[in-house]
Design an enzyme around this catalytic site. Structure first.
Site, PDB file in Angstrom:
ATOM      1  N   GLU A  54       0.833  -1.200   0.000  1.00 57.38           N
ATOM      2  CA  GLU A  54       0.000   0.000   0.000  1.00 57.38           C
ATOM      3  C   GLU A  54       0.876   1.262   0.000  1.00 57.38           C
ATOM      4  O   GLU A  54       1.866   1.338   0.734  1.00 57.38           O
ATOM      5  CB  GLU A  54      -0.883  -0.015   1.249  1.00 57.38           C
ATOM      6  CG  GLU A  54      -1.815   1.181   1.402  1.00 57.38           C
ATOM      7  CD  GLU A  54      -2.653   1.108   2.685  1.00 57.38           C
ATOM      8  OE1 GLU A  54      -3.590   1.905   2.810  1.00 57.38           O
ATOM      9  OE2 GLU A  54      -2.347   0.249   3.547  1.00 57.38           O
ATOM     10  N   LYS A 125      -9.325   2.730  -2.402  1.00 58.50           N
ATOM     11  CA  LYS A 125      -9.722   2.185  -1.106  1.00 58.50           C
ATOM     12  C   LYS A 125     -11.064   2.781  -0.682  1.00 58.50           C
ATOM     13  O   LYS A 125     -11.216   4.003  -0.587  1.00 58.50           O
ATOM     14  CB  LYS A 125      -8.644   2.512  -0.075  1.00 58.50           C
ATOM     15  CG  LYS A 125      -8.811   1.813   1.283  1.00 58.50           C
ATOM     16  CD  LYS A 125      -7.591   2.127   2.150  1.00 58.50           C
ATOM     17  CE  LYS A 125      -7.585   1.340   3.455  1.00 58.50           C
ATOM     18  NZ  LYS A 125      -6.348   1.614   4.234  1.00 58.50           N
ATOM     19  N   CYS A 157      -5.466  -3.193   2.713  1.00 60.87           N
ATOM     20  CA  CYS A 157      -5.161  -3.143   4.144  1.00 60.87           C
ATOM     21  C   CYS A 157      -6.388  -3.359   5.040  1.00 60.87           C
ATOM     22  O   CYS A 157      -6.898  -4.477   5.119  1.00 60.87           O
ATOM     23  CB  CYS A 157      -4.449  -1.832   4.465  1.00 60.87           C
ATOM     24  SG  CYS A 157      -3.546  -1.851   6.045  1.00 60.87           S
TER      25      CYS A 157
END
Length: 272
Positions: A54, A125, A157
């Site tokens: 990420e 995200k 994540c």
């Protein structure tokens, strides 16, 4: 540099993957991209899929990104995405990497899939950790990217905490959940547990690729459709390789047809 290898044997329908557990230094865009390119060129040989963490291009430091985010962010047609796209073409591997994306006034924590044919598929995200919500805009759609390395279901994540996300991706045909991450020390148990759980929940493969160094715990891993760990890393910078037998997905779903026996109407309208 330690290389962890899969226990699986290569078969005709196998996918060879490389997980780059690397450090990314906050605010050092040029150096981070150079390091990513170096590792891809060094380790992509023979691989169909290469995954990086990420925000690997900008580094993950919310204080730095709050001050310098507009300077460090790039559009999807910017130089970093173009360079990684060229790397995908050069190596013949599908590359996944995290970047700070700028679109108008908005900043996104984005994972980009770069296919060898030059095609880019971004995923923004959508489930932001509370400390991220003041800095990043949330994405508004889930993404399954068809690639030569299989159908990739994109998560980033903290999103491994949401079983619904992984199941939605699996129902849309994802074979591999790809999860670039920036998990710090103290939360490594969640990285390991949730990556394995999301794989077993949906009988797919899951790849958690985490940052190392600068407070991040590493512990990247690859889980199979039974939730078993095929390969895993320690806490330092390293490269993990694994071979995924995509036929194992259907074998496991025949053995235990959990997705096919879902009752979504019951979940929506069940009595409390």
């Amino acid at each position: 540099m330690f290389v962890a290898c899969s226990r699986a044997r290569r078969r005709d329908n196998a996918i060879e993957i490389v997980v780059l557990q690397m450090a990314a230094h906050a605010g050092e865009l040029s150096a981070n991209v150079d390091r990513l390119a170096e590792l891809v060129r060094k380790h992509a040989d023979g691989a169909e899929l290469v995954v990086a963490p990420e925000l690997v291009t900008s580094g993950y430091d919310l204080d730095v990104l709050a001050r310098r985010g507009r300077e460090l962010a790039e559009p999807l047609d910017g130089p970093t995405a173009a360079r990684v796209s060229e790397l995908a073409t050069e190596t013949g591997a599908t590359l996944v990497f995290g970047m700070l994306e700028r679109d108008g006034e908005a900043l996104y924590d984005t994972a980009v899939v770069a296919a060898p044919d030059g095609h880019l598929v971004p995923y923004r995200k959508s489930h932001l950790y509370p400390t991220e919500s003041e800095l990043f805009a949330a994405g508004t759609e889930l993404v399954v990217a068809p690639t030569p390395a299989g159908r990739l279901g994109m998560m980033i994540c903290f999103e491994h905490a949401f079983p619904d996300v992984a199941t939605a991706l699996a129902l849309r045909g994802a074979q591999i959940l790809v999860i670039p991450s920036a998990v710090p020390f103290g939360y490594e148990h969640l990285l390991t547990l949730r990556t394995r759980a999301r794989a077993q929940d949906n009988q797919v493969f899951a790849v958690g690729c985490n940052l190392a160094g600068n407070g991040f715990c590493g512990r990247s891993l690859v889980a199979d459709p039974r939730g078993e760990v095929l390969a895993e890393a320690g806490t330092e910078e390293t490269v993990v390789r694994a071979t995924l037998d995509l036929a194992a997905i259907e074998r496991e779903r025949e053995r235990e047809p959990a997705l096919r026996l879902r009752q979504p109407d019951l979940y929506r309208h069940g009595r409390l």
